[in-house]
Scaffold this motif. Structure first.
Motif, PDB file in Angstrom:
ATOM      1  N   LEU A  14       0.797  -1.384   0.018  1.00  0.00           N
ATOM      2  CA  LEU A  14      -0.192   0.083   0.030  1.00  0.00           C
ATOM      3  C   LEU A  14       1.067   1.204  -0.003  1.00  0.00           C
ATOM      4  O   LEU A  14       1.884   1.335   0.527  1.00  0.00           O
ATOM      5  CB  LEU A  14      -0.913   0.085   1.174  1.00  0.00           C
ATOM      6  N   LEU A  18      -3.088   5.140   0.153  1.00  0.00           N
ATOM      7  CA  LEU A  18      -3.872   4.030   0.294  1.00  0.00           C
ATOM      8  C   LEU A  18      -4.044   3.522   1.691  1.00  0.00           C
ATOM      9  O   LEU A  18      -4.962   2.858   2.468  1.00  0.00           O
ATOM     10  CB  LEU A  18      -3.553   2.737  -0.606  1.00  0.00           C
ATOM     11  N   SER A  19      -2.899   3.522   2.379  1.00  0.00           N
ATOM     12  CA  SER A  19      -2.833   2.936   3.818  1.00  0.00           C
ATOM     13  C   SER A  19      -3.624   3.931   4.731  1.00  0.00           C
ATOM     14  O   SER A  19      -4.294   3.377   5.798  1.00  0.00           O
ATOM     15  CB  SER A  19      -1.240   2.815   4.355  1.00  0.00           C
ATOM     16  N   LYS A  21      -6.238   5.466   3.768  1.00  0.00           N
ATOM     17  CA  LYS A  21      -7.636   5.012   3.511  1.00  0.00           C
ATOM     18  C   LYS A  21      -7.978   3.559   4.428  1.00  0.00           C
ATOM     19  O   LYS A  21      -9.102   3.586   4.775  1.00  0.00           O
ATOM     20  CB  LYS A  21      -8.079   4.757   2.164  1.00  0.00           C
ATOM     21  N   ALA A  22      -7.097   2.638   4.076  1.00  0.00           N
ATOM     22  CA  ALA A  22      -7.332   1.176   5.095  1.00  0.00           C
ATOM     23  C   ALA A  22      -7.412   1.592   6.476  1.00  0.00           C
ATOM     24  O   ALA A  22      -8.387   0.855   7.232  1.00  0.00           O
ATOM     25  CB  ALA A  22      -6.210   0.440   4.504  1.00  0.00           C
ATOM     26  N   GLN A  25     -10.988   2.946   7.175  1.00  0.00           N
ATOM     27  CA  GLN A  25     -11.793   1.707   7.327  1.00  0.00           C
ATOM     28  C   GLN A  25     -11.831   1.054   8.509  1.00  0.00           C
ATOM     29  O   GLN A  25     -12.734   0.582   9.351  1.00  0.00           O
ATOM     30  CB  GLN A  25     -11.719   0.920   5.923  1.00  0.00           C
ATOM     31  N   LYS A 133     -13.550   0.622  -1.951  1.00  0.00           N
ATOM     32  CA  LYS A 133     -13.309   2.204  -1.499  1.00  0.00           C
ATOM     33  C   LYS A 133     -11.897   2.387  -1.211  1.00  0.00           C
ATOM     34  O   LYS A 133     -11.410   3.454  -0.742  1.00  0.00           O
ATOM     35  CB  LYS A 133     -14.107   2.482  -0.426  1.00  0.00           C
ATOM     36  N   ILE A 134     -10.866   1.588  -1.856  1.00  0.00           N
ATOM     37  CA  ILE A 134      -9.250   1.640  -1.454  1.00  0.00           C
ATOM     38  C   ILE A 134      -8.781   1.656  -3.059  1.00  0.00           C
ATOM     39  O   ILE A 134      -8.189   2.667  -3.314  1.00  0.00           O
ATOM     40  CB  ILE A 134      -8.720   0.607  -0.731  1.00  0.00           C
TER      41      ILE A 134
END
Length: 421
Positions: A14, A18-19, A21-22, A25, A133-134
């Protein structure tokens, strides 16, 4: 033919964006769990239904903006997991679910539908997966997965779960395969004695050993970080929030320990696979590990002795993870048609495998066994001697019943020598 379900964990690559975003979540999933827990405690018993809880989380996603970062299917997975946790509690398999704290909970997000993943293999080392969503993310390809032409209703990926540990984000695929049921496998029998100095000693004379899980440089770094964290904790009041410097040191310590744990898992998987493919019946001791790692501190009126030495021994026992080793052996042998048998543990390391007698002083050291029986005098490696005794107990019919956990009633007042077969 029978369906086999298993998991496969792979490392995600990632980017920082992106990390982030994770992480969002995962925090939204943890918050959703805590909101469900608060709703459960406030609602009357007759109102605690799945339909009412579903309506509550739908309303929460509309009212709280940052919960929208969690995909709708992942929110439904949180709801199902929470109700399953209460079911496990009522059936006595686990404790009651509780509040998930920010720094003490595992960050994870569930992807219930496997068809949404869109897995594609890029080349030998990497694959691509679509995360809701990622976006499209690379993952480390270390195992052939049923994707593309290999996928069908019986061989497919049913879902996945994103999990974050000290080394970063990983994805755990849920895989379903259709495999032929293995028939009874005829293979050599072997007894295994587990230990600290020699991790695995077999009754046929073979041993499986490993080195240190961390290199010398990594061990020195870990010691230095632990000393720095201890020095910083001395200047912190009880209950005071840890500083950024201290949290950074904690993260470095966690990464080193996670690296050690990963190497230990790798060695255990390779070793148990070799044992399952080589032998048809594997006999182990039914160890009560919880009793073996009890503290030696004692009480105020009766303080314990050699407390520091016992603490070091307990850490070594925990590090070897004998229980996980037995679990791995069990399912790998069952998949290949073999069998795992447990026998009573008392006396296996003190009894002579040649004459069957337990003579005081025979265990001269951790590695040497010399029978003090005047009519015997057998000598050899102490670990192999214990493994021979373990196998002999099985051949005498003293195996434990798996369902009840009790020894079979067939017992002998005097154990016959292991060589008399």
């Amino acid at each position: 033919m029978g369906k086999r379900q298993f998991g496969h964990r792979a490392r995600l690559a990632l980017t920082p964006a992106l990390s982030f975003k994770a992480d969002g979540q995962a925090h939204a999933a943890r918050t959703m769990w805590n909101l469900l827990h608060a709703w459960w405690q406030m609602m009357p018993t007759d109102k605690r239904t799945l339909a009412n809880a579903d309506a509550a989380i739908r309303q929460a996603r509309k009212d709280i903006d940052f919960l929208d970062a969690l995909p709708a299917q992942a929110a439904q997975a949180v709801l199902k997991a929470y109700f399953q946790a209460w079911k496990n509690c009522w059936e006595g398999r686990a404790g009651a679910p509780g509040f998930k704290a920010r720094f003490r909970s595992v960050m994870s997000v569930d992807v219930p539908q496997g068809r949404d993943l869109g897995i594609v293999r890029v080349h030998r080392r990497w694959g691509m997966v679509n995360l809701p969503k990622i976006g499209r993310v690379r993952f480390r390809w270390t195992k052939d997965l049923p994707v593309g032409k290999r996928a069908d209703p019986d061989n497919r990926i049913t879902g996945a779960r994103l999990v974050k540990d000290a080394l970063g984000w990983h994805i755990a695929f849920r895989v379903q395969n259709l495999e032929p049921k293995p028939g009874p496998r005829r293979g050599p029998e072997v007894g295994i004695d587990v230990g600290i100095a020699v991790p695995l000693a077999l009754s046929d004379g073979e041993t499986f050993e490993h080195g240190e899980w961390l290199t010398t440089r990594e061990q020195a770094k870990l010691l230095r970080l632990e000393q720095r964290s201890a020095a910083l904790r001395q200047h912190r009041e009880r209950g005071e929030k840890a500083s950024k410097r201290l949290r950074h040191i904690y993260d470095q310590i966690a990464r080193l320990r996670a690296k050690s744990k990963r190497r230990r898992h790798d060695w255990q998987h390779k070793t148990t696979t070799t044992l399952a493919r080589t032998y048809g019946t594997v006999v182990v001791e039914a160890l009560q590990i919880t009793n073996m790692v009890k503290s030696a501190k004692g009480a105020l009126d009766q303080p314990g002795m050699n407390v520091a030495q016992k603490s070091g021994l307990n850490r070594s026992i925990h590090a070897e993870a004998w229980g996980r080793m037995v679990v791995m052996l069990g399912y790998k042998l069952a998949r290949l048609g073999g069998s795992l048998v447990k026998v009573p543990a008392p006396g296996t390391s003190l009894r002579c495998s040649a004459c069957g007698l337990t003579t005081p002083g025979s265990r001269e050291s951790q590695a040497v066994f010399v029978c003090k029986n005047p009519d015997c005098g057998w000598s050899g490696n102490a670990d192999h001697n214990a493994a021979r005794n373990v196998l002999h107990l099985y051949r005498m019919g003293l195996a434990l019943i798996p369902a009840a956990g009790r020894a079979v009633v067939r017992r002998a007042r005097r154990v016959q020598p292991a060589t008399a077969r």
